[in-house]
Design a protein around this motif. Structure first.
Motif, PDB file in Angstrom:
ATOM      1  N   ASP A  25      -1.997  -3.453  -8.592  1.00 41.82           N
ATOM      2  CA  ASP A  25      -3.359  -3.863  -8.231  1.00 41.82           C
ATOM      3  C   ASP A  25      -3.520  -5.375  -8.119  1.00 41.82           C
ATOM      4  O   ASP A  25      -4.114  -5.867  -7.167  1.00 41.82           O
ATOM      5  CB  ASP A  25      -4.381  -3.339  -9.252  1.00 41.82           C
ATOM      6  N   THR A  84     -16.885   1.938   0.598  1.00 43.42           N
ATOM      7  CA  THR A  84     -15.744   2.319   1.424  1.00 43.42           C
ATOM      8  C   THR A  84     -16.068   2.415   2.905  1.00 43.42           C
ATOM      9  O   THR A  84     -15.187   2.239   3.732  1.00 43.42           O
ATOM     10  CB  THR A  84     -15.153   3.657   0.944  1.00 43.42           C
ATOM     11  N   TYR A  87       0.836  -1.203   0.000  1.00 42.72           N
ATOM     12  CA  TYR A  87       0.000   0.000   0.000  1.00 42.72           C
ATOM     13  C   TYR A  87       0.875   1.258   0.000  1.00 42.72           C
ATOM     14  O   TYR A  87       0.612   2.219  -0.723  1.00 42.72           O
ATOM     15  CB  TYR A  87      -0.915   0.032   1.222  1.00 42.72           C
ATOM     16  N   LEU A 118     -15.372  -5.490  -0.644  1.00 43.74           N
ATOM     17  CA  LEU A 118     -15.184  -4.660  -1.825  1.00 43.74           C
ATOM     18  C   LEU A 118     -16.504  -4.042  -2.280  1.00 43.74           C
ATOM     19  O   LEU A 118     -16.574  -2.856  -2.590  1.00 43.74           O
ATOM     20  CB  LEU A 118     -14.579  -5.493  -2.958  1.00 43.74           C
ATOM     21  N   ARG A 135      -5.666   0.852   4.023  1.00 40.00           N
ATOM     22  CA  ARG A 135      -4.864   1.464   2.963  1.00 40.00           C
ATOM     23  C   ARG A 135      -4.718   2.966   3.173  1.00 40.00           C
ATOM     24  O   ARG A 135      -3.672   3.543   2.900  1.00 40.00           O
ATOM     25  CB  ARG A 135      -5.507   1.184   1.608  1.00 40.00           C
ATOM     26  N   ASN A 136      -5.773   3.589   3.666  1.00 36.49           N
ATOM     27  CA  ASN A 136      -5.791   5.041   3.833  1.00 36.49           C
ATOM     28  C   ASN A 136      -5.493   5.503   5.255  1.00 36.49           C
ATOM     29  O   ASN A 136      -5.696   6.671   5.585  1.00 36.49           O
ATOM     30  CB  ASN A 136      -7.138   5.589   3.354  1.00 36.49           C
ATOM     31  N   PHE A 142      -9.911  -0.659   2.419  1.00 43.10           N
ATOM     32  CA  PHE A 142      -9.873   0.768   2.095  1.00 43.10           C
ATOM     33  C   PHE A 142      -9.399   1.572   3.310  1.00 43.10           C
ATOM     34  O   PHE A 142      -8.544   2.448   3.187  1.00 43.10           O
ATOM     35  CB  PHE A 142     -11.261   1.242   1.638  1.00 43.10           C
ATOM     36  N   ASP A 143      -9.960   1.268   4.473  1.00 40.04           N
ATOM     37  CA  ASP A 143      -9.596   2.016   5.679  1.00 40.04           C
ATOM     38  C   ASP A 143      -8.136   1.798   6.064  1.00 40.04           C
ATOM     39  O   ASP A 143      -7.441   2.742   6.451  1.00 40.04           O
ATOM     40  CB  ASP A 143     -10.507   1.624   6.840  1.00 40.04           C
ATOM     41  N   ASP A 203     -15.397  -1.147   4.266  1.00 42.74           N
ATOM     42  CA  ASP A 203     -14.284  -1.877   3.669  1.00 42.74           C
ATOM     43  C   ASP A 203     -13.011  -1.701   4.499  1.00 42.74           C
ATOM     44  O   ASP A 203     -12.369  -0.646   4.435  1.00 42.74           O
ATOM     45  CB  ASP A 203     -14.063  -1.381   2.242  1.00 42.74           C
TER      46      ASP A 203
END
Length: 103
Positions: A41, A70, A15, A66, A79-80, A76-77, A73
């Motif tokens: 990806d 978001t 990531y 997925l 990763r960010n 997503f959390d 997910d």
């Protein structure tokens, strides 16, 4: 350290590398939009699915996270930077334990 934890560490590194690649591509193309060509990806997706499998789950749980958007997910959390490794692991485990999947 168990296999799942090692895979989560590798995912975290991927990531981070993905974000760095997006920044480099944005600079090289003089484009402020940080959505690069998504070089990693496929490996990221494979690793996300493998993490769920090491927890006893299947692709069904990965697709559930997925497709729910978001707000639900954990990938997503994580990763960010919105959740840490422990919360990430907890949310994935819950998805596996309760057999979350799309109908």
């Amino acid at each position: 350290m168990e296999l799942t934890d090692r895979l989560i560490d590798i995912l975290e590194d991927l990531y981070s590398n993905e974000k760095q690649l997006e920044k480099i591509v944005a600079i090289l193309t003089k484009n402020d939009y940080n959505d690069g060509p998504n070089f990693i990806d496929k490996p990221v997706t494979k690793l996300e699915k493998a993490i769920i499998q090491t927890m006893g789950g299947s692709d069904h749980q990965w697709f559930y996270f997925l497709e729910t958007g978001t707000e639900l997910d954990p990938f997503f959390d994580f990763r960010n930077g919105k959740i840490d490794k422990d919360e990430f692991r907890r949310q994935l485990k819950m998805g596996v334990d309760f057999d979350f999947k799309l109908e």
